[in-house]
Design a protein around this motif. Structure first.
Motif, mmCIF file in Angstrom:
data_model
loop_
_atom_site.group_PDB
_atom_site.id
_atom_site.type_symbol
_atom_site.label_atom_id
_atom_site.label_comp_id
_atom_site.label_asym_id
_atom_site.label_seq_id
_atom_site.Cartn_x
_atom_site.Cartn_y
_atom_site.Cartn_z
ATOM 1 N N TYR A 66 1.273 5.612 -2.407
ATOM 2 C CA TYR A 66 -0.096 5.530 -2.903
ATOM 3 C C TYR A 66 -0.750 4.092 -2.936
ATOM 4 O O TYR A 66 -1.641 3.961 -2.566
ATOM 5 N N GLY A 119 -0.069 14.330 -6.265
ATOM 6 C CA GLY A 119 -0.722 14.010 -4.799
ATOM 7 C C GLY A 119 -2.038 14.724 -4.747
ATOM 8 O O GLY A 119 -3.181 14.664 -4.167
ATOM 9 N N TRP A 164 -5.719 13.024 -4.238
ATOM 10 C CA TRP A 164 -5.990 13.046 -2.737
ATOM 11 C C TRP A 164 -6.669 14.299 -2.160
ATOM 12 O O TRP A 164 -7.333 14.151 -0.984
ATOM 13 N N SER A 199 -1.273 2.835 0.546
ATOM 14 C CA SER A 199 -2.462 3.726 1.131
ATOM 15 C C SER A 199 -3.770 3.372 0.708
ATOM 16 O O SER A 199 -4.866 3.012 1.457
ATOM 17 N N VAL A 200 -4.004 3.012 -0.631
ATOM 18 C CA VAL A 200 -5.179 2.475 -1.120
ATOM 19 C C VAL A 200 -5.578 1.030 -0.657
ATOM 20 O O VAL A 200 -6.699 0.569 -0.393
ATOM 21 N N ASN A 202 -10.036 11.863 -7.862
ATOM 22 C CA ASN A 202 -9.762 11.887 -6.546
ATOM 23 C C ASN A 202 -10.001 10.298 -6.045
ATOM 24 O O ASN A 202 -11.266 10.084 -6.199
ATOM 25 N N ILE A 257 -10.376 9.000 -2.917
ATOM 26 C CA ILE A 257 -11.159 9.256 -1.829
ATOM 27 C C ILE A 257 -12.624 9.323 -2.290
ATOM 28 O O ILE A 257 -13.514 8.847 -1.842
#
Length: 243
Positions: A117, A30, A34, A120-121, A41, A43
């Motif tokens: 995850y 994590g 993130w 989220s992606v 990462n 993002i």
């Protein structure tokens, strides 16, 4: 065999070790995926992909899987209960499979929360859902087989000693050798002629092939063969202890 499997799961999750191993895996992945600004990462990377997780997970499992498996046989030997277990109406191979399946189940349980995850992606993609799901599921399949090899190595290392620390160190060294060691060996100048053959013996090339979403039976057969090889030599180790 099922009773042994159940006993190992209950023992693992009734101690602090279970919560610690799961927490460490999810915390490390994590943070790197993130929170911490780095090349892994998601993002900061700007692409809707899970490649960072599948690059990072084998290295995290390199230490966590031996931590899960180090006590499976070492603890039995230290407590003197292995002798009792070997006298039960169950074969050595069934004992090994029971221990192996328990260790693999723990690793798979730690992998399940990472599906958050994936969701989220997917939501971060533009447009929403713009993500290579074929490659993602292929990577998960590859990671499951990779974890199975790690667990088989961990079970074997644990069967060689009654010291959990020794079992942990030996398991880490063997896992590292099969994951990255063969590729490093193949890169040596004197072995350039045999580079492809040596790399094929390791895990990394097969794992990377599955991570691209290419489910090649040769890769699966190789990884499964490694699992059965280490389970078989673990059986031989138990037979030696029985004698």
């Amino acid at each position: 065999m099922f009773a042994l499997f159940k006993k190992e799961l209950v023992t693992f999750f009734s101690s602090i070790t279970g919560a610690l191993v799961l927490s460490v895996f999810l915390l490390v992945t994590g943070l790197f995926l993130w929170v911490i600004p780095n090349d892994l990462n998601i993002i900061y990377g700007g692409y809707a992909t899970m490649e960072s997780l599948f690059y990072l997970a084998p290295w995290v499992y390199l230490f966590l899987v031996p931590a899960v498996c180090m006590r499976l046989f070492a603890d039995e030997k230290k407590m003197g209960t292995l002798d009792v277990l070997l006298t039960r109406p169950i074969s050595e191979m069934q004992i090994v499979f029971g221990k192996f399946l328990a260790g693999l189940a723990v690793v798979l349980i730690s992998l399940l929360p990472t599906l958050i995850y994936v969701y989220s992606v997917q939501q971060l993609g533009h447009p929403v859902g713009n993500m290579d799901m074929g490659g993602t599921w292929g990577s998960y399949i590859g990671l499951v087989f990779l974890a199975a090899v790690y667990v088989a190595i961990g079970v074997f290392a644990s069967s060689l000693t009654d010291n959990q620390i020794v079992a942990f160190v030996l398991s880490v060294l063997l896992s590292f050798m099969f994951y990255s060691g063969f590729d490093s060996l193949a890169a040596m100048p004197g072995l350039a002629v045999y580079r492809d053959t040596i790399s094929y013996l390791g895990i990394d090339s097969h794992y990377r092939s599955l991570s691209r979403g290419v489910i090649d039976s040769r890769d699966i057969v190789h990884l499964v063969s490694l699992v059965f090889f280490f389970l078989y030599v673990t059986k031989l180790s138990l037979m030696r202890s029985k004698r």
